[in-house]
Motif scaffolding. Structure first.
Motif, short mmCIF file in Angstrom:
data_model
loop_
_atom_site.label_atom_id
_atom_site.label_comp_id
_atom_site.label_asym_id
_atom_site.label_seq_id
_atom_site.Cartn_x
_atom_site.Cartn_y
_atom_site.Cartn_z
N LEU A 1 0.82 -1.21 0.00
CA LEU A 1 0.00 0.00 0.00
C LEU A 1 0.86 1.26 0.00
O LEU A 1 0.51 2.26 -0.64
CB LEU A 1 -0.93 0.01 1.22
CG LEU A 1 -2.06 -1.02 1.20
CD1 LEU A 1 -2.74 -1.09 2.57
CD2 LEU A 1 -3.09 -0.67 0.13
N VAL A 2 1.98 1.22 0.70
CA VAL A 2 2.92 2.35 0.69
C VAL A 2 3.42 2.60 -0.73
O VAL A 2 3.46 3.74 -1.21
CB VAL A 2 4.09 2.07 1.64
CG1 VAL A 2 5.20 3.13 1.47
CG2 VAL A 2 3.63 2.06 3.09
N THR A 3 3.81 1.53 -1.41
CA THR A 3 4.34 1.66 -2.76
C THR A 3 3.26 2.14 -3.73
O THR A 3 3.51 3.00 -4.58
CB THR A 3 4.93 0.32 -3.22
OG1 THR A 3 5.98 -0.07 -2.30
CG2 THR A 3 5.51 0.43 -4.62
N GLU A 4 2.05 1.60 -3.58
CA GLU A 4 0.94 2.02 -4.43
C GLU A 4 0.61 3.50 -4.23
O GLU A 4 0.18 4.18 -5.17
CB GLU A 4 -0.30 1.18 -4.13
CG GLU A 4 -0.20 -0.26 -4.58
CD GLU A 4 -1.33 -1.13 -4.03
OE1 GLU A 4 -2.30 -0.55 -3.49
OE2 GLU A 4 -1.24 -2.36 -4.15
N ALA A 5 0.86 4.01 -3.02
CA ALA A 5 0.56 5.41 -2.72
C ALA A 5 1.60 6.36 -3.32
O ALA A 5 1.38 7.58 -3.35
CB ALA A 5 0.47 5.61 -1.21
N GLY A 6 2.74 5.82 -3.76
CA GLY A 6 3.76 6.67 -4.36
C GLY A 6 5.11 6.62 -3.70
O GLY A 6 6.07 7.24 -4.17
N GLY A 7 5.23 5.90 -2.58
CA GLY A 7 6.51 5.77 -1.90
C GLY A 7 7.16 4.45 -2.21
O GLY A 7 6.89 3.83 -3.25
#
Length: 304
Positions: free
Chosen positions: A60-66
């Motif tokens: 979810l962190v990666t999907e959010a842009g991080g």
């Protein structure tokens, strides 16, 4: 477009679900690399026996842009925490944000049970999970965090200093645990401030965590159905709201003005101008003092 935390590195200790997950995702949305820890993975569950995993949070962190990095860690084990910090140092060479959100006590406390009636083993286990884990994590992580000026430590708790000072919180062990974390932030403020870093205590309001939604038999998309039985739940907030509070603090070049203070998600929404996912700004702790605790009828007008 790059976010305000692009190039920053964060560790959210206790990010499997709830506030920790919400914080990790919002730090990611601001562009940070976020290490997320917990004991539940896709191959092994903690005693909570719930489906949420640290790998899910990292995704979810990666999907959010991080960039999310899941590291299974028992924060009661100093060796595991030391290895975690060594890994961050080797891979990133820096740590800009530490969020101590380790808790794990939901199944260990008994509402309103006096200390002599409360299960002693459970009470002591709660204190270890809620307090000792934070001390172990800070001990090992702060030397890396202090390599660069302007770093931030967030101690997550339940209740502000003002509210908890005059309010008995659940029972002896719960009260002691949550107030200990408030005091930890105060002490860290004295130790970190002169060294160029900032420490704060932060509390969400009434959190619509996965466990809370399950408790009321609702989902995030129909959470208002719970108001029929629990009207004051109308002041509740998503875990992303307190996540936005942490992201705002981390991006604030003048964050040192908050050093050693006790803060809430609703309070910081007023300072930084962010909202919850639905565009509202719930101020739960003011609502508790002015509406819920005095026994008034549920009415969130002017509080969200």
């Amino acid at each position: 477009m790059s976010g305000p935390l692009e190039g920053r590195v964060a560790l959210v200790a206790g990010a499997t679900r709830g506030a920790g997950r919400g914080i990790a995702v919002e730090l990611g949305a601001a562009g940070a690399t976020v290490y997320v820890t917990g004991r539940t993975t896709r191959t092994r569950r903690s005693e909570y026996d719930r489906p949420e995993t640290i790998e899910d949070t990292a995704d979810l962190v990666t999907e959010a842009g991080g960039h999310g990095v899941a590291v299974p860690t028992d924060h009661l084990d100093p060796g595991q925490v030391r290895s975690l910090v060594d890994r961050i140092a080797a891979e990133q060479g820096r740590l800009d944000v530490l969020v101590n959100d380790i808790w794990g006590g939901e199944h260990l406390f008994e509402w309103d049970a006096p200390v002599w009636e409360h299960d002693l083993d459970n009470g002591l286990r709660l204190l270890r999970l809620a307090v000792e884990t934070h001390a172990i994590t800070s001990h090992h992580a702060l030397p890396l965090l202090l390599r660069r000026p302007g770093a931030l430590v967030v101690e997550m708790t339940d209740g502000t200093t003002d509210y908890n000072r005059d309010t008995y919180r659940v029972n002896f062990f719960y009260d002691l645990a949550k107030n200990s974390v408030l005091r930890m932030a105060f002490a860290l403020g004295h130790e970190l401030g002169p060294r160029g870093a900032t420490a704060v205590a932060l509390t969400p309001g009434w959190l619509r965590s996965e466990m809370m939604l399950d408790h009321f038999g609702v989902r995030e998309d129909n959470w208002r159905d719970a108001l029929d039985s629990v009207p004051h739940f109308a002041i509740s907030e998503t875990p992303r709201y307190v996540g936005r509070a942490v992201a705002a603090l981390a991006a604030d070049p003048d964050v040192a003005r908050h050093n050693g203070r006790s803060l809430s998600s609703g309070q910081l929404a007023g300072v930084y101008g962010f909202t919850d996912l639905d565009g509202s700004r719930p101020d739960a702790w003011r609502y508790l003092v002015e509406v819920q605790d005095p026994g008034k009828a549920a009415d969130t007008t002017g509080y969200r």
